[in-house]
Motif scaffolding. Sequence first.
Motif, PDB file in Angstrom:
ATOM      1  N   PHE A 199       0.838  -1.193   0.000  1.00  0.00           N
ATOM      2  CA  PHE A 199       0.000   0.000   0.000  1.00  0.00           C
ATOM      3  C   PHE A 199       0.875   1.247   0.000  1.00  0.00           C
ATOM      4  CE2 PHE A 199      -2.225   3.245   2.651  1.00  0.00           C
ATOM      5  CZ  PHE A 199      -3.198   3.582   1.722  1.00  0.00           C
ATOM      6  N   LYS A 200       0.499   2.246  -0.813  1.00  0.00           N
ATOM      7  CA  LYS A 200       1.309   3.461  -0.973  1.00  0.00           C
ATOM      8  C   LYS A 200       0.558   4.681  -0.423  1.00  0.00           C
ATOM      9  CE  LYS A 200       1.597   2.638  -5.431  1.00  0.00           C
ATOM     10  NZ  LYS A 200       1.022   1.284  -5.503  1.00  0.00           N
ATOM     11  N   PRO A 201       0.739   5.027   0.859  1.00  0.00           N
ATOM     12  CA  PRO A 201       0.016   6.170   1.423  1.00  0.00           C
ATOM     13  C   PRO A 201       0.403   7.512   0.818  1.00  0.00           C
ATOM     14  CG  PRO A 201       1.655   5.354   2.965  1.00  0.00           C
ATOM     15  CD  PRO A 201       1.595   4.357   1.854  1.00  0.00           C
ATOM     16  N   ALA A 202       1.523   7.566   0.107  1.00  0.00           N
ATOM     17  CA  ALA A 202       1.933   8.819  -0.532  1.00  0.00           C
ATOM     18  C   ALA A 202       1.201   9.061  -1.848  1.00  0.00           C
ATOM     19  CB  ALA A 202       3.443   8.805  -0.783  1.00  0.00           C
ATOM     20  N   GLU A 203       0.365   8.103  -2.261  1.00  0.00           N
ATOM     21  CA  GLU A 203      -0.257   8.212  -3.579  1.00  0.00           C
ATOM     22  C   GLU A 203      -1.757   7.921  -3.534  1.00  0.00           C
ATOM     23  OE1 GLU A 203       1.890   6.000  -6.561  1.00  0.00           O
ATOM     24  OE2 GLU A 203       3.800   6.340  -5.554  1.00  0.00           O
ATOM     25  N   ILE A 204      -2.446   8.452  -2.528  1.00  0.00           N
ATOM     26  CA  ILE A 204      -3.877   8.220  -2.413  1.00  0.00           C
ATOM     27  C   ILE A 204      -4.617   9.047  -3.455  1.00  0.00           C
ATOM     28  CG2 ILE A 204      -5.883   8.281  -0.897  1.00  0.00           C
ATOM     29  CD1 ILE A 204      -3.660   6.384  -0.022  1.00  0.00           C
ATOM     30  N   ARG A 205      -5.378   8.380  -4.287  1.00  0.00           N
ATOM     31  CA  ARG A 205      -6.106   9.056  -5.363  1.00  0.00           C
ATOM     32  C   ARG A 205      -7.602   9.119  -5.121  1.00  0.00           C
ATOM     33  NH1 ARG A 205      -2.553   9.391  -9.771  1.00  0.00           N
ATOM     34  NH2 ARG A 205      -0.607   8.270  -9.378  1.00  0.00           N
ATOM     35  N   ARG A 206      -8.134   8.156  -4.374  1.00  0.00           N
ATOM     36  CA  ARG A 206      -9.559   8.158  -4.062  1.00  0.00           C
ATOM     37  C   ARG A 206      -9.789   7.591  -2.669  1.00  0.00           C
ATOM     38  NH1 ARG A 206     -12.617   5.813  -9.495  1.00  0.00           N
ATOM     39  NH2 ARG A 206     -11.841   7.392 -10.950  1.00  0.00           N
ATOM     40  N   ILE A 207     -10.847   8.089  -2.045  1.00  0.00           N
ATOM     41  CA  ILE A 207     -11.314   7.537  -0.793  1.00  0.00           C
ATOM     42  C   ILE A 207     -12.806   7.297  -0.943  1.00  0.00           C
ATOM     43  CG2 ILE A 207     -11.688   9.838   0.199  1.00  0.00           C
ATOM     44  CD1 ILE A 207     -10.980   8.624   2.933  1.00  0.00           C
ATOM     45  N   GLY A 208     -13.302   6.200  -0.367  1.00  0.00           N
ATOM     46  CA  GLY A 208     -14.709   5.894  -0.540  1.00  0.00           C
ATOM     47  C   GLY A 208     -15.259   5.017   0.567  1.00  0.00           C
ATOM     48  N   PHE A 209     -16.588   4.873   0.542  1.00  0.00           N
ATOM     49  CA  PHE A 209     -17.282   4.022   1.498  1.00  0.00           C
ATOM     50  C   PHE A 209     -18.202   3.075   0.738  1.00  0.00           C
ATOM     51  CE2 PHE A 209     -15.924   7.586   4.003  1.00  0.00           C
ATOM     52  CZ  PHE A 209     -15.509   6.989   5.191  1.00  0.00           C
ATOM     53  N   LEU A 210     -18.240   1.847   1.225  1.00  0.00           N
ATOM     54  CA  LEU A 210     -18.964   0.772   0.556  1.00  0.00           C
ATOM     55  C   LEU A 210     -19.921   0.097   1.522  1.00  0.00           C
ATOM     56  CD1 LEU A 210     -19.242  -1.481  -1.757  1.00  0.00           C
ATOM     57  CD2 LEU A 210     -17.314  -2.603  -0.609  1.00  0.00           C
ATOM     58  N   MET A 211     -21.124  -0.186   1.039  1.00  0.00           N
ATOM     59  CA  MET A 211     -22.072  -1.051   1.741  1.00  0.00           C
ATOM     60  C   MET A 211     -22.252  -2.300   0.878  1.00  0.00           C
ATOM     61  SD  MET A 211     -24.405  -2.289   3.724  1.00  0.00           S
ATOM     62  CE  MET A 211     -24.228  -1.094   5.039  1.00  0.00           C
ATOM     63  N   ARG A 212     -22.047  -3.475   1.492  1.00  0.00           N
ATOM     64  CA  ARG A 212     -22.219  -4.713   0.740  1.00  0.00           C
ATOM     65  C   ARG A 212     -22.933  -5.750   1.592  1.00  0.00           C
ATOM     66  NH1 ARG A 212     -15.838  -5.971  -0.041  1.00  0.00           N
ATOM     67  NH2 ARG A 212     -15.159  -5.712   2.119  1.00  0.00           N
ATOM     68  N   SER A 213     -23.349  -6.822   0.940  1.00  0.00           N
ATOM     69  CA  SER A 213     -24.230  -7.788   1.593  1.00  0.00           C
ATOM     70  C   SER A 213     -23.511  -8.768   2.505  1.00  0.00           C
ATOM     71  CB  SER A 213     -24.996  -8.581   0.529  1.00  0.00           C
ATOM     72  OG  SER A 213     -24.113  -9.390  -0.230  1.00  0.00           O
ATOM     73  N   PHE A 214     -22.206  -8.960   2.327  1.00  0.00           N
ATOM     74  CA  PHE A 214     -21.478  -9.996   3.057  1.00  0.00           C
ATOM     75  C   PHE A 214     -22.229 -11.327   2.956  1.00  0.00           C
ATOM     76  CE2 PHE A 214     -19.778  -6.190   5.252  1.00  0.00           C
ATOM     77  CZ  PHE A 214     -18.426  -6.413   5.029  1.00  0.00           C
ATOM     78  N   PHE A 215     -22.443 -11.735   1.694  1.00  0.00           N
ATOM     79  CA  PHE A 215     -23.089 -13.019   1.388  1.00  0.00           C
ATOM     80  C   PHE A 215     -24.484 -13.124   2.004  1.00  0.00           C
ATOM     81  CE2 PHE A 215     -18.472 -13.675   1.499  1.00  0.00           C
ATOM     82  CZ  PHE A 215     -18.261 -14.052   0.176  1.00  0.00           C
ATOM     83  N   GLY A 216     -25.250 -12.038   1.851  1.00  0.00           N
ATOM     84  CA  GLY A 216     -26.646 -12.068   2.255  1.00  0.00           C
ATOM     85  C   GLY A 216     -26.935 -11.718   3.698  1.00  0.00           C
ATOM     86  N   THR A 217     -25.923 -11.295   4.467  1.00  0.00           N
ATOM     87  CA  THR A 217     -26.152 -10.976   5.884  1.00  0.00           C
ATOM     88  C   THR A 217     -26.613  -9.535   6.092  1.00  0.00           C
ATOM     89  OG1 THR A 217     -23.835 -10.356   6.245  1.00  0.00           O
ATOM     90  CG2 THR A 217     -24.435 -12.672   6.600  1.00  0.00           C
ATOM     91  N   GLN A 218     -26.508  -8.684   5.060  1.00  0.00           N
ATOM     92  CA  GLN A 218     -26.987  -7.306   5.143  1.00  0.00           C
ATOM     93  C   GLN A 218     -27.810  -6.986   3.902  1.00  0.00           C
ATOM     94  OE1 GLN A 218     -23.822  -4.801   7.750  1.00  0.00           O
ATOM     95  NE2 GLN A 218     -23.353  -4.840   5.576  1.00  0.00           N
ATOM     96  N   GLN A 219     -28.877  -6.225   4.098  1.00  0.00           N
ATOM     97  CA  GLN A 219     -29.696  -5.792   2.968  1.00  0.00           C
ATOM     98  C   GLN A 219     -30.599  -4.648   3.417  1.00  0.00           C
ATOM     99  OE1 GLN A 219     -32.972  -8.449   1.780  1.00  0.00           O
ATOM    100  NE2 GLN A 219     -32.403  -9.759   3.503  1.00  0.00           N
ATOM    101  N   GLY A 220     -31.277  -4.028   2.441  1.00  0.00           N
ATOM    102  CA  GLY A 220     -32.236  -2.975   2.745  1.00  0.00           C
ATOM    103  C   GLY A 220     -31.615  -1.597   2.837  1.00  0.00           C
ATOM    104  N   ASP A 221     -32.364  -0.668   3.445  1.00  0.00           N
ATOM    105  CA  ASP A 221     -31.908   0.712   3.569  1.00  0.00           C
ATOM    106  C   ASP A 221     -30.696   0.804   4.486  1.00  0.00           C
ATOM    107  OD1 ASP A 221     -34.031   1.445   1.978  1.00  0.00           O
ATOM    108  OD2 ASP A 221     -35.295   2.087   3.662  1.00  0.00           O
TER     109      ASP A 221
END
Length: 247
Positions: A199-221
């Motif tokens: 990992f190259k902390p001197a070259e950060i180009r994007r930062i983001g946040f993700l919501m995912r299902s973790f194989f069906g354990t999360q869903q909805g709003d």
Amino acid sequence: MAVDLKPSDPFFLFGGPNILCDAGFGFHHRGTRKKKKPQPNRIRPKQIIRSDDRVRGGSSRSSLSVLPSNCALFEGHLDIDTLGGAGFASQFQSAAPHHDGSKSENDGIWDLSAYKGIEIDVGASDGKVYTLILKDEEAPDKREDGREKAGINWEADFRANSGGETPAGEEAVGKKVWVAWSDLKPTYRGKKKEDAGVFKPAEIRRIGFLMRSFFGTQQGDFRLELRSITARKLASEGADTTVNIQE
């Protein structure tokens, strides 16, 4: 450009003292289009980039906005039925150009090499598991249909606190989450990438946040309030260091 930092001080990628929340991501409070005068201490990124599972035929959706409480809000709906149990929704922010409008060969890069990790100040949210994503390489060439090709993500999962929406004028009740560089795991298309390199902390180009299902354990709003995102040399006292809890 590589943002000029003071290694002895926390560096606010978003929020923080004297930096309004809508300065960090370059958008406005919900319900208003009033523009504010530019200020030299504001980080002004090029664009917000949405990446939901609709690119693969899914039905999830997400958005990133600013609440009247001056917190950013990452929210949406995670659908896992369309893709048979899978699903994801995410928002990314590119690094800022020079404040004065000048250009250099390092345009669009956060140099965070003076720091040891990212601290996320989470406001009132829904208690679900979210993923912080950093990208340290240029976006791959686009596909024939105009969409970006997949690249390597550096990820860390964390659980948000619960508490619902923060009323306007009131301080969000939340917690701080510490993600050290060593906590970040490389992935490609959602799967571990063992040969990703370092990992190259001197070259950060994007930062983001993700919501995912973790194989069906999360869903909805879902809803995640963000009070600030800070590069730091040390975690704040009392910060939650429990990350990657899905491993």
